[in-house]
Design an enzyme around this catalytic site. Structure first.
Site, short mmCIF file in Angstrom:
data_model
loop_
_atom_site.label_atom_id
_atom_site.label_comp_id
_atom_site.label_asym_id
_atom_site.label_seq_id
_atom_site.Cartn_x
_atom_site.Cartn_y
_atom_site.Cartn_z
CG ASP A 1 10.10 -19.76 8.92
OD1 ASP A 1 9.59 -18.30 8.48
OD2 ASP A 1 10.60 -20.34 8.01
CD GLU B 1 12.68 -17.37 3.75
OE1 GLU B 1 13.47 -17.36 2.64
OE2 GLU B 1 13.09 -17.80 4.63
#
Length: 484
Positions: A78, A145
């Site tokens: 991400d 994350e």
């Protein structure tokens, strides 16, 4: 032909460009996760995709490397998806418009996602190669994350065989990271009374700030647009009868906010005096931030007369006092490592929705007790004002390991390749190594990566030459045998 087709190393930049074509902001990782599954299956590699969309890909050792220690390569899929106000890209549905400027890759109008797309690109290029020599590779690519390390928290790593891990989520070439701060997210909610009111709606903007990563740049003491808006509101509420109709600032709790906008409902007779206060506060802020954040500005529109739903004057004053009382920025420096921030927090997102002021914080500390004390302090301030709070995404720090064969091997190889020793450091930003270390017995881990600037912002760049050098080092590291 792709934008990056002529860049070296070609395979790394090919996969990086492919990643930028896929929307992959935090919370929107389905497409990129499925892309990684297809990549692995097309090459006959073992691949696990869990319910969270985390990915594990395994490639067995090449002949002659079967007895070498397994190497885990780790990054996250991400990105912090932010864009400039005038950018027309829908980052939930569209890819990025990447471009090259000298030695830098950037995205037009948006963040680039070099954090951590380049880690994924490195891993895919290694897994795709049939010429690079390597031991067994176990690649971990986690989700989300950037919003609390949710993927690392939920992933099952029981099938892994290795305990040496190279984390590829760093932004400074030549620096090996060996420990990091722990952190958590705190959300505050302050209910405010509303009323329909006749007056003039004036839009006020705090902007022009540099922003940056709340771990990597917090020590630079750049302006926080949310906090500066609170400061302005407090000054105005001291003298004038005002209401808040709209308020929005910041895009991520772990990014220092660059712009905050508010629509204030004021009396017609007070409008000019209020504009004068805005100019006065702007002058003060520009003087204070002249070296740290030279582009800072405050601006106010002409105003629109009408009837508006907004906060009462009394609760506007309460909200302003709450905002100015909330802690923000560096709270303590490390006594053990000069120049390292020990404890900090960042008011990353501020909004007014459905009669409540909402504030999202990222809290960090390399000392667990100090982290908890700051969370307690923040929640106490929220509670004293009559608000509520929640704490989520709590993750542990990554403790320095005195005995590290991986660090020793990487340091010796770096000296051999470049004729100088790398820097071995700790950082204030959070990495997934602490969480993953609780799932992998006796984890020996080092974090590294190529040069990137202004991550989590629309000015983010990735160095082309540095990407190449880190690739060369990573390949040599895998080819270098422990056992001659």
């Amino acid at each position: 032909m792709g934008v990056l087709s002529n860049l070296e190393p070609q395979n790394v930049f090919h996969f990086f460009e492919e990643i930028t074509k896929i929307p992959h902001g935090s919370g929107n990782v389905g497409q990129i996760s499925d892309y990684l599954v297809k990549f692995a299956r097309d090459r006959g590699l073992c691949c696990i995709q869990d319910e969270l969309k985390n990915i594990i890909i395994v490639k067995e050792a090449v002949p002659g490397y079967e007895d070498e220690p397994t190497v885990i390569l780790q990054g996250h899929m991400d990105m912090v998806a932010v864009k400039k106000p005038d950018c027309d890209i829908d980052m939930a549905k569209e890819g990025l418009r990447i471009a090259v400027r000298g030695d830098e890759i950037y995205a037009e109008g948006t963040s680039l996602g070099g954090d951590d797309g380049i880690a994924v690109a490195y891993a895919l290029a290694l897994l795709d190669s049939d010429t690079i020599k390597h031991p067994r590779l176990e690649v971990i690519v986690t989700v989300d994350e950037e919003v609390g390390m949710d993927g690392a928290r939920g992933i099952d790593l029981s099938m892994l065989t290795g305990n040496r891990m190279v984390n590829l989520d760093s932004e400074d070439e030549g620096i090996f990271l060996t420990s990091c701060a722990g952190g958590a997210r705190v959300k505050g909610k302050l209910p405010l009374s509303e009323a329909q009111r006749q007056g003039v709606a004036v839009e006020v903007t705090v902007g022009g700030l540099l922003g940056g990563h709340s771990g990597g740049e917090i020590h630079k003491e750049r302006g926080n647009s949310n906090c500066l808006m609170g400061r302005l509101l407090y000054r105005l509420a001291e003298t004038f009868d005002i209401g808040i109709s709209r308020l929005q600032g910041g895009l991520a709790d772990n990014a220092i906010p660059r712009e905050t906008k508010a629509v204030l409902v004021v009396e017609e007779r007070d409008k000019e005096a209020i504009l004068d206060v805005v100019k006065t506060v702007e002058g003060e802020i520009r003087a204070e931030l002249s070296s740290k954040d030279p582009g800072a500005f405050l601006a106010a529109g002409e105003g629109r007369p009408g009837s508006w739903l907004c906060t009462t004057a009394e609760d506007t004053a309460k909200a302003a006092a709450w905002l100015i009382a909330l802690p923000n920025g560096v709270q303590a420096m490390s006594a053990d490592m000069h120049g390292l921030v020990e404890t900090s927090l960042n008011l990353g997102i501020l909004s007014y929705e459905d009669g409540s002021l909402l504030a999202d914080f990222s809290v960090r500390s390399s000392v667990e007790s100090a982290k908890q004390a700051l969370i307690d302090r923040l929640c106490a301030v929220i509670g004293l004002a009559g608000g509520s709070f929640s704490v989520s995404g709590d993750y542990p720090g990554w403790k320095y390991r005195k005995d590290s064969p991986l660090r020793e091997k990487m340091t010796a190889l770096y000296e051999k390749m470049y004729g100088k020793a790398p820097k071995v450091e700790a950082i204030h930003a959070g990495l997934e190594c602490g969480i993953l270390g609780s799932k992998i017995a006796d984890l020996d881990c080092v974090s590294m990566g190529p040069d990137m600037k202004d991550i989590h912002t629309t000015e983010e760049t990735l160095s082309i030459s540095s990407t190449g050098r880190v690739w060369e080092f990573l390949v040599r590291l895998l080819e270098e045998k422990d056992r001659p």
